[in-house]
Design an enzyme around this catalytic site. Sequence first.
Site, short mmCIF file in Angstrom:
data_model
loop_
_atom_site.label_atom_id
_atom_site.label_comp_id
_atom_site.label_asym_id
_atom_site.label_seq_id
_atom_site.Cartn_x
_atom_site.Cartn_y
_atom_site.Cartn_z
N HIS A 222 0.81 -1.24 0.00
CA HIS A 222 0.00 0.00 0.00
C HIS A 222 0.84 1.27 0.00
CE1 HIS A 222 -0.07 1.34 4.37
NE2 HIS A 222 0.45 0.14 4.51
N CYS A 345 0.62 5.81 12.63
CA CYS A 345 0.27 4.95 13.76
C CYS A 345 0.15 5.72 15.06
CB CYS A 345 1.32 3.86 13.95
SG CYS A 345 1.78 3.10 12.42
N1 PLP Z 1 7.76 -0.06 8.39
C1 PLP Z 1 7.67 1.22 8.02
C2 PLP Z 1 8.92 2.04 7.87
C3 PLP Z 1 6.43 1.79 7.78
O1 PLP Z 1 6.35 3.07 7.42
C4 PLP Z 1 5.26 0.99 7.92
C5 PLP Z 1 3.93 1.56 7.73
O2 PLP Z 1 3.72 2.74 7.78
C6 PLP Z 1 5.41 -0.36 8.31
C7 PLP Z 1 6.69 -0.84 8.54
C8 PLP Z 1 4.23 -1.25 8.47
O3 PLP Z 1 3.68 -1.61 7.22
P1 PLP Z 1 2.15 -2.05 7.09
O4 PLP Z 1 1.34 -0.80 7.18
O5 PLP Z 1 2.04 -2.68 5.73
O6 PLP Z 1 1.87 -3.02 8.16
#
Ligand code: PLP
Length: 415
Positions: A222, A345
């Site tokens: 995504h 997040c």
């Molecule tokens: N790692 C980083 C650097 C991210 O920016 C994100 C999501 O924002 C993730 C891991 C997690 O990915 P996902 O949203 O597909 O779980």
Amino acid sequence: MRAPRPAPTWLRPDPGVQSAAMAIYLDHAATTPLRPDVLDAMLPYLTGEFGNPSSAHGFGRRARAALDEAHQRVAARIGGEAREIVFTSGGTEALNLGLKGAAWAGKARGHRIVTSAVEHHAVGHTLRHLEKFGFEIIELPVDRYGRVDPDAVESAITDKTILVSIMLANNEVGTIQPIAEIARRVHSHRGVLFAVDAVQAAPHLDLDVEALDVDLLALSAHKFEGPKGVGALYLRHGTHLVVQQQGGTQERHRRGGTENVAGAVGMATAYELACAERPETGKRLRRLRERLQKAILAVDGTELTGHPRERLPNHLSLIARDTDGNALTMSLDLAGIAASVGSACTTGSTEVSHVLTAMGYPDEEARGALRLSLGRTTTEAEIEEACVTVPRVVALMRTGHVAVAADPLGQEALA
Ligand code: PLP
């Protein structure tokens, strides 16, 4: 009751809703829109070709062929082999599988894991979880720009170290780590695995697992106009992993559960397109980002965060002193600009960013964080408008003329 004061023209509020109807989307680091060509590629596997890849009949065999091809297509773009790709439910799961799986597989050899203080929570919290089971987590500091010193990685490795996990590009400040240099240090120690979170980097940087010399690498669809809830873990052939999700024998026994065929096809299609267009898109986004950066940093009390050069081409992060990032993004939303404080997040939480804290920003400065991230679909006209609106909102917040935090609907906002 007092009649609400009319909102200033630049606020453009939707009646009764907190955000403008057709906002300019500058939050591509949080997620990107699904690309129409990607949806077209996925649709057959959500309709007529709905078979389970484990079924022996024609429906199953056709789904299996598409899934096998998706492994091949993603692997080819990162210089890996089809068997080295495990499709997951996203970046978070890829990192959980890779880090927990490698940690448990290496437990007999050692218990020490080295990481940085600026990792996404998908890494940081996963490693904190492992700490409860006796793993020792060494969190390396970063400099003012969010960079890890390869020498510090080297010094942290002992004969008990089994794994090093460092992100390629930071989601909050866009800083790119010297990954190949870190890999060289890691792999000068026999048996130490190197894991890289490439979730933010994938749309913008050329990824070659051989050139980067990584053992594990996480991707998420995504972030490059693919579907949400789909990701992949690259796992170098021969790397041992303790499976984290028991069930069937899918993904070569590495992840039980019926596969998301449409998602895998969507991810492969989106990634191929992103890779093919990367040079052109990157050049355009860098130019637009620099234009926006210049306009915003002209406001007193603003400062770029992250590395000035070693950063993702689409990524602009800054601090506006004497403001609150949450209130600032709400004001921007009302003004028709979708941005964020840093990480999607932690939006809305009162916690200050662990990334900015690690970079040495005191809490009161870190509270004024703002992230604007451009994407392939961002237009010149949108940036032109953002170059006027964002500095205006930031300046108004700094002088205390906008009080959205206390008035989420913006009805009392002062121009
Ligand atoms: N790692 C980083 C650097 C991210 O920016 C994100 C999501 O924002 C993730 C891991 C997690 O990915 P996902 O949203 O597909 O779980």
